[in-house]
Design an enzyme around this catalytic site. Structure first.
Site, PDB file in Angstrom:
ATOM      1  N   TYR A 183       1.548  -1.188   0.092  1.00 27.01           N
ATOM      2  CA  TYR A 183       0.016  -0.212   0.309  1.00 27.01           C
ATOM      3  C   TYR A 183       1.143   1.400  -0.233  1.00 27.01           C
ATOM      4  O   TYR A 183       2.415   0.835   0.513  1.00 27.01           O
ATOM      5  CB  TYR A 183      -1.013  -0.367   1.185  1.00 27.01           C
ATOM      6  CG  TYR A 183      -2.035  -1.169   1.872  1.00 27.01           C
ATOM      7  CD1 TYR A 183      -2.148  -2.030   0.670  1.00 27.01           C
ATOM      8  CD2 TYR A 183      -1.667  -1.232   3.252  1.00 27.01           C
ATOM      9  CE1 TYR A 183      -2.968  -2.805   1.150  1.00 27.01           C
ATOM     10  CE2 TYR A 183      -2.760  -2.418   3.036  1.00 27.01           C
ATOM     11  CZ  TYR A 183      -3.512  -3.034   2.325  1.00 27.01           C
ATOM     12  OH  TYR A 183      -3.868  -4.278   2.900  1.00 27.01           O
TER      13      TYR A 183
ATOM     14  N   CYS B   1       2.009   2.585   3.088  1.00 31.10           N
ATOM     15  CA  CYS B   1       1.616   1.321   4.961  1.00 31.10           C
ATOM     16  C   CYS B   1       3.161   2.089   4.862  1.00 31.10           C
ATOM     17  O   CYS B   1       4.233   2.176   4.185  1.00 31.10           O
ATOM     18  CB  CYS B   1       2.094   0.572   3.888  1.00 31.10           C
ATOM     19  SG  CYS B   1       2.692  -0.703   5.028  1.00 31.10           S
TER      20      CYS B   1
ATOM     21  N   PHE C 197       5.261  -0.468   6.860  1.00 32.14           N
ATOM     22  CA  PHE C 197       6.920  -1.333   6.727  1.00 32.14           C
ATOM     23  C   PHE C 197       6.819  -1.417   4.941  1.00 32.14           C
ATOM     24  O   PHE C 197       8.414  -1.589   4.943  1.00 32.14           O
ATOM     25  CB  PHE C 197       5.153  -1.694   6.942  1.00 32.14           C
ATOM     26  CG  PHE C 197       5.246  -2.403   8.053  1.00 32.14           C
ATOM     27  CD1 PHE C 197       5.214  -2.540   9.842  1.00 32.14           C
ATOM     28  CD2 PHE C 197       3.535  -2.480   8.694  1.00 32.14           C
ATOM     29  CE1 PHE C 197       5.331  -2.213  10.886  1.00 32.14           C
ATOM     30  CE2 PHE C 197       2.743  -1.830   9.905  1.00 32.14           C
ATOM     31  CZ  PHE C 197       3.837  -1.667  10.943  1.00 32.14           C
ATOM     32  N   CYS C 198       5.642  -1.010   4.977  1.00 34.47           N
ATOM     33  CA  CYS C 198       5.789  -0.751   3.085  1.00 34.47           C
ATOM     34  C   CYS C 198       7.393  -0.137   2.396  1.00 34.47           C
ATOM     35  O   CYS C 198       8.142  -0.209   1.994  1.00 34.47           O
ATOM     36  CB  CYS C 198       5.008  -0.702   1.903  1.00 34.47           C
ATOM     37  SG  CYS C 198       3.226  -1.789   2.434  1.00 34.47           S
TER      38      CYS C 198
HETATM   39  N1  GSH Z   1       4.940  -6.604  10.689  1.00 38.62           N
HETATM   40  C1  GSH Z   1       4.612  -6.531   9.823  1.00 38.62           C
HETATM   41  C2  GSH Z   1       5.900  -5.740   8.804  1.00 38.62           C
HETATM   42  O1  GSH Z   1       6.796  -4.722   8.973  1.00 38.62           O
HETATM   43  O2  GSH Z   1       5.635  -5.965   7.354  1.00 38.62           O
HETATM   44  C3  GSH Z   1       3.281  -5.652   9.653  1.00 38.62           C
HETATM   45  C4  GSH Z   1       2.818  -5.502   8.365  1.00 38.62           C
HETATM   46  C5  GSH Z   1       1.384  -4.782   8.702  1.00 38.62           C
HETATM   47  O3  GSH Z   1       1.133  -4.802   9.625  1.00 38.62           O
HETATM   48  N2  GSH Z   1       1.400  -4.215   7.332  1.00 38.62           N
HETATM   49  C6  GSH Z   1      -0.772  -4.128   6.964  1.00 38.62           C
HETATM   50  C7  GSH Z   1      -1.416  -4.766   6.898  1.00 38.62           C
HETATM   51  O4  GSH Z   1      -1.353  -5.273   5.545  1.00 38.62           O
HETATM   52  C8  GSH Z   1      -0.979  -2.306   6.273  1.00 38.62           C
HETATM   53  S1  GSH Z   1       0.418  -1.262   7.024  1.00 38.62           S
HETATM   54  N3  GSH Z   1      -2.377  -5.177   7.498  1.00 38.62           N
HETATM   55  C9  GSH Z   1      -3.683  -5.996   6.793  1.00 38.62           C
HETATM   56  C10 GSH Z   1      -4.652  -5.820   6.444  1.00 38.62           C
HETATM   57  O5  GSH Z   1      -4.718  -4.488   5.128  1.00 38.62           O
HETATM   58  O6  GSH Z   1      -5.445  -5.802   5.736  1.00 38.62           O
END
Ligand code: GSH
Length: 240
Positions: free
Chosen positions: A20, A23, A25-26
């Protein structure tokens, strides 16, 4: 100023980031790819249907595909790529590790309560999210207002969960804590950014030009380091 992958062994043919745009993390993974000039393609995932990652058992973003190999979790992705680029590197020093953990365990939790702090900031954030994200015409219309309203309330819960009373004070304190950690150095890594610099920069990048990010730069000493990081990371290595 940028680092080039040192190992000839590390020449991936195809790197695809499922993400995203807003985001944190991205953006952490992107800061790494951009700094090391590793060309990558982006697949912007629709956060409602997630149809672009239907093939994956892991349902969060970022997901990185490197020549067909799936990597998940931003910090694990960066660890794996770093060791491919620097195969002979020994275990990284304690300071860098400590601050990378601080990003994952503290800094990221301060962000949501700030960007959804008030109804106007929540709307500003969702305007950014919906204009940059992968939404259909109707989804974009609905998501901006419904998303802003929902996240306004969710962020109040997150605040409690992470023991944050004054979200702006927490953001400023985090920024000052980071500048103190630099201890007069250009970067935590010294004369060049290390993985902790890239992590802090990456997660702050999506909020930098929102109200909360502007407030942070105005009210703390983080601006100079942030500006240096913008220059060091440089142009996006994204292939369009
Ligand atoms: N620990 C993971 C990382 O560092 O990559 C966390 C990733 C994360 O929480 N990503 C969120 C996500 O995909 C978006 S900011 N959430 C699930 C969703 O959107 O349904």
């Amino acid at each position: 100023a940028k680092e080039k992958p040192r190992s000839e062994k590390f020449l991936p043919k195809e790197v695809v980031l499922y993400q995203y745009e807003a985001c944190p993390f991205c953006n952490k993974v992107k800061a790494f790819l951009d700094y090391y000039s590793i060309p990558y393609k982006i697949v912007e995932v629709n956060p409602i249907s997630k149809k672009e990652i239907k093939w994956s058992d892991y349902k969060k973003v970022p997901i990185l595909k490197v020549d067909g190999e799936q990597m998940v979790d931003s910090s694990d992705i960066i660890d794996k790529l770093f060791h491919r680029i620097n195969p002979d590197s020994s275990i990284r020093d304690g300071e860098e590790k400590k601050w990378r953990e601080w990003v994952d365990n503290h800094l990221v939790h301060v962000l949501s309560p700030n960007i959804y702090r008030s109804t106007s900031e929540a709307l500003e954030s969702f305007d950014y999210i919906t204009t940059h994200g992968n939404f259909s015409f109707t989804e974009r219309l609905v998501a901006k207002y419904a998303g802003a309203a929902a996240m306004y309330f969710v962020s109040k819960k997150l605040k409690k969960k992470h023991n944050i009373t004054d979200e702006r004070a927490a953001l400023y304190e985090a920024a000052e804590t980071w500048v103190d950690a630099l201890n007069g150095r250009h970067y935590l890594g010294g004369s060049k950014p290390n993985l902790a610099d890239l992590a802090v920069f990456g997660v702050l990048r999506p909020i930098r030009y929102l109200t909360s990010g502007k407030d942070m730069v105005e009210h703390t000493r983080i601006g100079e380091w942030y500006g240096r990081m913008e220059n060091a990371v440089g142009e996006s290595a994204r292939i369009k």
